[in-house]
Motif scaffolding. Structure first.
Motif, PDB file in Angstrom:
ATOM      1  N   VAL A  53       0.846  -1.203   0.000  1.00  0.00           N
ATOM      2  CA  VAL A  53       0.000   0.000   0.000  1.00  0.00           C
ATOM      3  C   VAL A  53       0.877   1.247   0.000  1.00  0.00           C
ATOM      4  N   CYS A  54       1.877   1.277   0.859  1.00  0.00           N
ATOM      5  CA  CYS A  54       2.768   2.447   0.937  1.00  0.00           C
ATOM      6  C   CYS A  54       3.504   2.669  -0.379  1.00  0.00           C
ATOM      7  N   ILE A  55       4.032   1.596  -0.943  1.00  0.00           N
ATOM      8  CA  ILE A  55       4.780   1.708  -2.195  1.00  0.00           C
ATOM      9  C   ILE A  55       3.864   2.098  -3.345  1.00  0.00           C
ATOM     10  N   ALA A  56       2.641   1.596  -3.369  1.00  0.00           N
ATOM     11  CA  ALA A  56       1.714   1.919  -4.458  1.00  0.00           C
ATOM     12  C   ALA A  56       1.251   3.372  -4.381  1.00  0.00           C
ATOM     13  N   HIS A 114      -6.213  17.207  -2.218  1.00  0.00           N
ATOM     14  CA  HIS A 114      -5.656  15.904  -2.568  1.00  0.00           C
ATOM     15  C   HIS A 114      -5.404  15.049  -1.326  1.00  0.00           C
ATOM     16  N   SER A 115      -5.128  15.673  -0.195  1.00  0.00           N
ATOM     17  CA  SER A 115      -4.964  14.911   1.046  1.00  0.00           C
ATOM     18  C   SER A 115      -6.268  14.221   1.434  1.00  0.00           C
ATOM     19  N   VAL A 116      -7.396  14.895   1.225  1.00  0.00           N
ATOM     20  CA  VAL A 116      -8.699  14.270   1.477  1.00  0.00           C
ATOM     21  C   VAL A 116      -8.885  13.082   0.536  1.00  0.00           C
ATOM     22  N   SER A 122      -7.449   5.403   0.766  1.00  0.00           N
ATOM     23  CA  SER A 122      -6.850   4.373   1.618  1.00  0.00           C
ATOM     24  C   SER A 122      -7.742   3.140   1.696  1.00  0.00           C
ATOM     25  N   SER A 123      -9.020   3.297   1.377  1.00  0.00           N
ATOM     26  CA  SER A 123      -9.926   2.145   1.391  1.00  0.00           C
ATOM     27  C   SER A 123      -9.564   1.127   0.314  1.00  0.00           C
ATOM     28  N   ALA A 131      -5.952  -4.496   6.747  1.00  0.00           N
ATOM     29  CA  ALA A 131      -6.994  -4.065   7.679  1.00  0.00           C
ATOM     30  C   ALA A 131      -6.958  -2.552   7.836  1.00  0.00           C
ATOM     31  N   GLU A 132      -7.918  -1.897   7.226  1.00  0.00           N
ATOM     32  CA  GLU A 132      -8.121  -0.459   7.377  1.00  0.00           C
ATOM     33  C   GLU A 132      -9.595  -0.255   7.664  1.00  0.00           C
TER      34      GLU A 132
END
Length: 182
Positions: A53-56, A114-116, A122-123, A131-132
């Motif tokens: 997730v972080c890398i993507a 863009h932060s929103v 993140s979903s 797990a989020e």
């Protein structure tokens, strides 16, 4: 750094960076996420779900933030850079002390917007089982069979955090606003 390099007038510096930005702005993060999670094991490299997730999200979000800041740099009048150079600042010095503070001030609304979007995106991590919030809601709904209530809670949570990000962005924009400016 991406915004500063993309603002350089030398095409051999700017074009590869702009190609990178255009590629990752057009590339869906979900496709990259699934590629990293499901495709890399075929190459002998297995990453955990959170790392994927972080890398993507790093190149896609970085491309958007870099483009927003580049536009912010271009929104600063050219006379500001010329004045900084006349005062003896190098390119890096003029960017650091003159151009970037004004560019960030101009870009705050777009950065917060863009932060929103990043928070809501993140979903997508649920697609690979990380797990989020949405994943947790799905698990609760599977156990309780109360879909409406659990998804209403998720909606309210997403709304609350999105509003919090927007309130912080509005506060920040007011805090850095120049007195007398609109």
């Amino acid at each position: 750094a991406l915004a500063m390099l993309a603002s350089v007038r030398k095409p051999w510096v700017r074009w590869p960076l702009m190609a990178w930005v255009d590629f990752f702005r057009a590339f869906p993060p979900l496709v990259l996420l699934i590629f990293l999670y499901a495709g890399l094991p075929f190459a002998g490299l297995e990453l955990g779900g959170f790392a994927c997730v972080c890398i993507a999200f790093f190149p896609t979000t970085g491309a958007y933030y870099g483009e927003i800041l580049r536009a912010g740099i271009h929104s600063v009048p050219a006379g500001q850079a010329e004045a900084a150079r006349a005062l003896g600042h190098s390119y890096i010095g003029s960017m650091r002390y003159v151009m970037l503070p004004q560019a960030v001030r101009n870009a705050i609304p777009a950065l917060m917007n863009h932060s929103v979007s990043l928070f809501k995106n993140s979903s997508l991590a649920m697609a690979i089982g990380v797990a989020e919030l949405t994943h947790a809601v799905k698990e609760i709904e599977n156990q309780s069979f109360r879909a409406f209530e659990t998804y209403l809670l998720a909606t309210v949570t997403y709304l609350a955090f999105s509003l919090l990000i927007m309130v912080v962005g509005a506060w920040l924009a007011r805090r850095v606003r120049i007195a007398g400016a609109r």
